[in-house]
Design a protein around this motif. Structure first.
Motif, mmCIF file in Angstrom:
data_model
loop_
_atom_site.group_PDB
_atom_site.id
_atom_site.type_symbol
_atom_site.label_atom_id
_atom_site.label_comp_id
_atom_site.label_asym_id
_atom_site.label_seq_id
_atom_site.Cartn_x
_atom_site.Cartn_y
_atom_site.Cartn_z
ATOM 1 N N LEU A 238 15.962 1.928 -1.166
ATOM 2 C CA LEU A 238 15.810 2.756 0.028
ATOM 3 C C LEU A 238 15.049 1.992 1.113
ATOM 4 C CD1 LEU A 238 14.969 6.206 -1.600
ATOM 5 C CD2 LEU A 238 17.177 5.405 -0.722
ATOM 6 N N ARG A 239 14.053 1.195 0.692
ATOM 7 C CA ARG A 239 13.346 0.361 1.666
ATOM 8 C C ARG A 239 14.273 -0.718 2.222
ATOM 9 N NH1 ARG A 239 9.076 1.052 -2.213
ATOM 10 N NH2 ARG A 239 9.585 -0.966 -3.157
ATOM 11 N N ASP B 100 0.832 -1.198 0.000
ATOM 12 C CA ASP B 100 0.000 0.000 0.000
ATOM 13 C C ASP B 100 0.872 1.256 0.000
ATOM 14 O OD1 ASP B 100 0.988 0.120 2.601
ATOM 15 O OD2 ASP B 100 -0.866 -0.599 3.517
ATOM 16 N N PHE B 101 0.221 2.383 0.086
ATOM 17 C CA PHE B 101 0.897 3.684 0.048
ATOM 18 C C PHE B 101 1.914 3.811 1.182
ATOM 19 C CE2 PHE B 101 1.203 8.168 1.205
ATOM 20 C CZ PHE B 101 1.384 8.785 -0.025
ATOM 21 N N ALA B 102 1.508 3.422 2.389
ATOM 22 C CA ALA B 102 2.385 3.561 3.553
ATOM 23 C C ALA B 102 3.656 2.744 3.391
ATOM 24 C CB ALA B 102 1.642 3.140 4.816
ATOM 25 N N GLU B 103 3.549 1.539 2.844
ATOM 26 C CA GLU B 103 4.734 0.708 2.651
ATOM 27 C C GLU B 103 5.590 1.214 1.494
ATOM 28 O OE1 GLU B 103 4.010 -3.449 2.406
ATOM 29 O OE2 GLU B 103 3.552 -3.620 4.546
ATOM 30 N N LYS B 104 4.953 1.698 0.439
ATOM 31 C CA LYS B 104 5.707 2.195 -0.711
ATOM 32 C C LYS B 104 6.659 3.307 -0.309
ATOM 33 C CE LYS B 104 5.101 4.173 -5.351
ATOM 34 N NZ LYS B 104 4.113 4.592 -6.384
ATOM 35 N N TYR B 105 6.175 4.208 0.543
ATOM 36 C CA TYR B 105 6.990 5.336 0.993
ATOM 37 C C TYR B 105 7.465 5.149 2.437
ATOM 38 C CZ TYR B 105 4.983 7.418 -3.180
ATOM 39 O OH TYR B 105 4.601 7.662 -4.477
ATOM 40 N N GLY B 106 7.516 3.895 2.871
ATOM 41 C CA GLY B 106 7.870 3.587 4.252
ATOM 42 C C GLY B 106 9.259 4.028 4.655
ATOM 43 N N TYR B 107 10.163 4.127 3.692
ATOM 44 C CA TYR B 107 11.533 4.532 4.022
ATOM 45 C C TYR B 107 11.581 5.955 4.586
ATOM 46 C CZ TYR B 107 11.916 7.583 -0.080
ATOM 47 O OH TYR B 107 11.755 8.600 -0.984
ATOM 48 N N LEU B 108 10.548 6.760 4.320
ATOM 49 C CA LEU B 108 10.477 8.121 4.860
ATOM 50 C C LEU B 108 10.087 8.133 6.335
ATOM 51 C CD1 LEU B 108 8.590 9.852 1.914
ATOM 52 C CD2 LEU B 108 10.966 10.279 2.586
ATOM 53 N N GLY B 109 9.508 7.007 6.785
ATOM 54 C CA GLY B 109 9.014 6.937 8.149
ATOM 55 C C GLY B 109 7.528 7.217 8.238
ATOM 56 N N THR B 110 6.865 7.397 7.090
ATOM 57 C CA THR B 110 5.446 7.731 7.082
ATOM 58 C C THR B 110 4.592 6.644 7.737
ATOM 59 O OG1 THR B 110 3.541 8.156 5.661
ATOM 60 C CG2 THR B 110 5.238 6.774 4.754
ATOM 61 N N SER B 111 3.564 7.069 8.452
ATOM 62 C CA SER B 111 2.631 6.124 9.066
ATOM 63 C C SER B 111 1.192 6.501 8.706
ATOM 64 C CB SER B 111 2.818 6.118 10.591
ATOM 65 O OG SER B 111 2.672 7.430 11.105
ATOM 66 N N VAL B 112 0.998 6.898 7.462
ATOM 67 C CA VAL B 112 -0.341 7.255 6.987
ATOM 68 C C VAL B 112 -0.982 5.980 6.437
ATOM 69 C CG1 VAL B 112 -1.665 8.850 5.553
ATOM 70 C CG2 VAL B 112 0.613 9.481 6.326
ATOM 71 N N TRP B 113 -1.689 5.249 7.308
ATOM 72 C CA TRP B 113 -2.155 3.922 6.943
ATOM 73 C C TRP B 113 -3.531 3.913 6.277
ATOM 74 C CZ3 TRP B 113 1.696 0.724 7.130
ATOM 75 C CH2 TRP B 113 2.713 0.906 8.060
ATOM 76 N N ASN B 114 -4.501 4.580 6.860
ATOM 77 C CA ASN B 114 -5.879 4.499 6.379
ATOM 78 C C ASN B 114 -6.091 5.418 5.179
ATOM 79 O OD1 ASN B 114 -8.599 4.280 5.988
ATOM 80 N ND2 ASN B 114 -9.188 4.958 8.035
ATOM 81 N N GLU B 115 -6.135 4.837 3.991
ATOM 82 C CA GLU B 115 -6.228 5.638 2.775
ATOM 83 C C GLU B 115 -7.615 6.227 2.548
ATOM 84 O OE1 GLU B 115 -4.502 3.783 -0.639
ATOM 85 O OE2 GLU B 115 -2.780 2.998 0.472
ATOM 86 N N ASP B 116 -8.571 5.862 3.393
ATOM 87 C CA ASP B 116 -9.922 6.423 3.281
ATOM 88 C C ASP B 116 -10.147 7.588 4.235
ATOM 89 O OD1 ASP B 116 -10.728 4.556 1.332
ATOM 90 O OD2 ASP B 116 -11.135 3.059 2.887
#
Length: 208
Positions: A97-98, A53-69
């Protein structure tokens, strides 16, 4: 400890091998006092090469935006893309990077699994990181914490201000509509809506 420090002692060959061994896949995490690293699993390999998902794709940034709704995802989405644009070298694939994020930083923003890989990740991403996001006093009082250049800090502030403004305006409009369902609404200013609400409440008080 830095190499140019007079107290620096180079690690032995055995120590280098031990450090490398513990950084590879499926080796158990290490514990030293209050510091520990996690056990790596097959899911970490999937995360690196096949993010779900989105959170894992950009996970190397440290993002924790899980709920895409959620409304928070929609608010933070452009910030994550902007961080990625600045952090990822054009020649470097995200999977690498991941990979560094897992084997160097233990898939964390605070731990270090392998110092060399961790430092390489920091160097490639220029230290850009999404530390955290949360709400404080109300559900529209969004707080964002990032490590990034000034223009990205300004973007984060603009998102916070916009999110607060729209949330507060919606709250005031609900209060206005509760008093006068047919009231005309002009969006765009918290102060104007607060004045409209105050006038309605004053009028209602006098009517009583």
């Amino acid at each position: 400890m830095k190499r140019n420090n007079k107290f620096y002692t180079p690690p032995t060959f055995k120590e280098r091998l031990t450090s490398l061994k513990y950084s590879f896949l499926f080796w158990k995490g290490r514990k030293k006092g209050m510091i520990h690293t996690r056990n790596l699993e097959w899911s970490d390999l999937r995360y690196i090469f096949f993010p779900k998902d989105f959170a894992e794709k950009y996970g190397y940034l440290g993002t924790s935006v899980w709920n895409e709704d959620s409304v928070y995802f929609k608010a933070l989405y452009p910030l994550v893309l902007a961080l990625d644009y600045e952090a990822k070298p054009k020649w470097c694939p995200r999977w690498f990077l991941r990979f560094l994020h897992v084997f160097g930083s233990d898939r964390s923003i605070v731990r270090v699994r392998n110092r060399r890989l961790h430092n390489l990740e920091r160097k490639l991403t220029k230290g850009i990181q999404f530390w955290d996001w949360k709400t404080k006093w109300t559900d529209y009082d969004l707080r964002i914490s990032i490590s990034a250049p000034e223009h990205l800090q300004e973007l984060a502030s603009a998102i916070e201000n916009r999110f607060y403004s729209m949330g507060r305006q919606k709250e005031i409009v609900e209060q206005i509509k509760a008093i006068d369902p047919n009231a005309g609404i002009i969006w765009g200013s918290i102060e104007r809506l607060e004045k409209q609400l105050e006038e309605l409440e004053t009028f209602n008080t006098k009517e009583r």
